[in-house]
Design an enzyme around this catalytic site. Sequence first.
Site, mmCIF file in Angstrom:
data_model
loop_
_atom_site.group_PDB
_atom_site.id
_atom_site.type_symbol
_atom_site.label_atom_id
_atom_site.label_comp_id
_atom_site.label_asym_id
_atom_site.label_seq_id
_atom_site.Cartn_x
_atom_site.Cartn_y
_atom_site.Cartn_z
ATOM 1 N N HIS A 133 0.819 -1.212 0.000
ATOM 2 C CA HIS A 133 0.000 0.000 0.000
ATOM 3 C C HIS A 133 0.854 1.266 0.000
ATOM 4 C CE1 HIS A 133 -3.410 -2.725 1.636
ATOM 5 N NE2 HIS A 133 -3.175 -2.893 0.353
ATOM 6 N N GLU B 267 -5.512 1.206 8.620
ATOM 7 C CA GLU B 267 -5.014 0.395 9.737
ATOM 8 C C GLU B 267 -5.400 1.018 11.083
ATOM 9 O OE1 GLU B 267 -3.292 0.871 6.947
ATOM 10 O OE2 GLU B 267 -2.915 -1.183 6.253
ATOM 11 N N GLU C 182 17.844 -10.351 5.626
ATOM 12 C CA GLU C 182 16.407 -10.245 5.398
ATOM 13 C C GLU C 182 15.600 -11.358 6.063
ATOM 14 O OE1 GLU C 182 15.130 -8.395 1.658
ATOM 15 O OE2 GLU C 182 17.064 -9.033 0.881
HETATM 16 C C1 LIG Z 1 9.431 -6.225 11.172
HETATM 17 C C2 LIG Z 1 8.794 -6.127 9.809
HETATM 18 C C3 LIG Z 1 9.544 -5.695 8.734
HETATM 19 C C4 LIG Z 1 8.975 -5.593 7.464
HETATM 20 N N1 LIG Z 1 9.723 -5.100 6.432
HETATM 21 C C5 LIG Z 1 9.138 -4.911 5.217
HETATM 22 C C6 LIG Z 1 9.859 -4.295 4.145
HETATM 23 O O1 LIG Z 1 11.010 -3.870 4.297
HETATM 24 N N2 LIG Z 1 9.233 -4.158 2.935
HETATM 25 C C7 LIG Z 1 7.936 -4.572 2.742
HETATM 26 O O2 LIG Z 1 7.383 -4.410 1.633
HETATM 27 N N3 LIG Z 1 7.234 -5.164 3.746
HETATM 28 C C8 LIG Z 1 7.805 -5.323 4.965
HETATM 29 N N4 LIG Z 1 7.085 -5.908 5.980
HETATM 30 C C9 LIG Z 1 5.751 -6.466 5.681
HETATM 31 C C10 LIG Z 1 4.685 -5.418 5.531
HETATM 32 O O3 LIG Z 1 4.674 -4.570 6.642
HETATM 33 C C11 LIG Z 1 3.325 -6.094 5.390
HETATM 34 O O4 LIG Z 1 3.300 -6.863 4.206
HETATM 35 C C12 LIG Z 1 2.158 -5.131 5.418
HETATM 36 O O5 LIG Z 1 0.983 -5.824 5.081
HETATM 37 C C13 LIG Z 1 2.343 -3.981 4.462
HETATM 38 O O6 LIG Z 1 1.303 -3.052 4.636
HETATM 39 P P1 LIG Z 1 0.138 -2.913 3.569
HETATM 40 O O7 LIG Z 1 -0.610 -4.198 3.591
HETATM 41 O O8 LIG Z 1 -0.654 -1.771 4.112
HETATM 42 O O9 LIG Z 1 0.791 -2.639 2.256
HETATM 43 C C14 LIG Z 1 7.630 -5.986 7.266
HETATM 44 C C15 LIG Z 1 6.873 -6.424 8.355
HETATM 45 C C16 LIG Z 1 7.431 -6.484 9.618
HETATM 46 C C17 LIG Z 1 6.577 -6.895 10.785
HETATM 47 MN MN LIG Z 2 -2.706 -1.376 4.245
#
Ligand SMILES: Cc1cc2nc3c(=O)[nH]c(=O)nc-3n(C[C@H](O)[C@H](O)[C@H](O)COP(=O)(O)O)c2cc1C
Ligand SMILES: [Mn+2]
Length: 503
Positions: free
Chosen positions: A190, A231, A280
Amino acid sequence: MTQHGSSLNFRDFVADLLATGDAVDVRVPVSPTLEAGAITRRVYDTKAPAPLFDHLTEGNPGCRILGAPAGLSGIPGETYGRLAAHFGLPRDTTPPELLERLITAMDAAPMPPRVVSTGPCKENVLTGDEVDLRHFPVPLLHEQDGGRYFGTYGFHVVRTPDARWTSWSVSRTMLHGRNTLVGPAMPQQHLGMIHRMWAERGERTPWAMVLGAPPAALAAAGMPLPAEVDEAGYVGALVGSPVDVVRTETNDLYVPANSEIVLEGWISPEETAPEGPMGEYHGYAFEESRPQPVFHVEAVTFRDRPVLPICVAGIPPEENHTIWGTMISATSLRLLRSSGLPVTLAWCSYEAATCWMVVAVDIRRLAETGMTERQLADSVAEVLFGSHTGWLVPKVLLVADDIDITDIDQVVWAMATRSHPATGHYLYPEAPGIPMVPYLTADEVRTGRGGKTVVSCLLPEQFHGETRGITASFHNSYPEDVRRRVVENWARYGFGAPGPRTR
Ligand SMILES: Cc1cc2nc3c(=O)[nH]c(=O)nc-3n(C[C@H](O)[C@H](O)[C@H](O)COP(=O)(O)O)c2cc1C
Ligand SMILES: [Mn+2]
């Protein structure tokens, strides 16, 4: 007055961990250059308490770091205690209990945030030339990393140009310059979607990043809720109280009022810079850096003696597994259930580094559907792999619900003894998927498709609702009076305290 409790106040969350012995106040000087990362990695490995680094050898005095904010706990019976504390739940909460709670809140009416006039995050305000991110103890987390990472456990705040949808999402940010960061904003996530909306208009994306956020908000920002869902409203429904937010100083966004550190600014519509590599979530550090969007910071606000939380990504279990994996499990379970499939539970095994999800199937209901194995696998793939949550999940294992899928030992046993090598693997080369999965071919990474599978660990007769034989185990192979006698006499036999669990 700011709101309190471990789910809505990060400072309270830290205090609660210290009080329960699930955090350690590290007073000796520790360097944010590799040492804090190394300690935190070892904490994950040993299920030690979360380290609160009180005295860092770089950065302005008073700045602190919390490592392993959602690492597993070594306190007996409280393995998931630090995770549960993010939601204000009891420390002995089990994964199924947590998932049901997360799903109930998805079905509830959102509770929008409450705007307050000020809050602890405004205790210190730096703008313009005063901004220098290097004054914080920005850690170098792994020797192989391409830079220092400010944001590994914080979330981005962005809003659509029409102001209809505000997204909170976790994605890493690397220090780039005095007042710039660089990090991924994948178009399927998002953050990337909303950034594109602004970029297509040729405009900067107004942006903020929140570190030391209310723990429930951080978890929701790491949760693949559907597009257009705020959220913030989900967090309110989840914890039963709206999140208090304050207006940013410079760009009319709203951030949780008691956050430890808030960065405000904009994302450039076209500018990129090399980012990474970084250790990662899948457990590897690759060599390449990649061009990613640049985030310009025009103001920083922070609490006195701010605490910067960090995730030191790598082999499990860290927060990409305990938080991200758990949140993916919840959204996927709700989706599978609501599609009518006979699914009782879904769980991204932490040990599998968020690269597989195990799905428990109610075999009695499965028999009623009359589905074949292929029909079941295809249905699961169709429902899941096309969704925002299923995009993240490359492998799905189907098992009967006699297996406790949160117990990796039982999952391994089911896979070894029930999955037929010739017929149990179903491949979905056209399914879209996250390109970070290590085993993907260059072509699959380029097209964003393939490398996805459903593995059936269901025995043929389980499609008729039956399981041949019984599990030869302590629980099934002895009458109750014998089991009770054995447990009661355990110490008398000379074994010491009774073991933690039996099957
Ligand atoms: C500790 C942590 C680190 C994360 N790092 C990333 C990242 O670097 N890039 C990414 O795209 N998602 C990352 N995520 C996953 C996203 O936060 C997750 O897919 C979330 O659904 C994204 O928000 P959205 O659904 O609103 O797009 C991470 C999650 C956690 C808990
Ligand atoms: Mn979202």
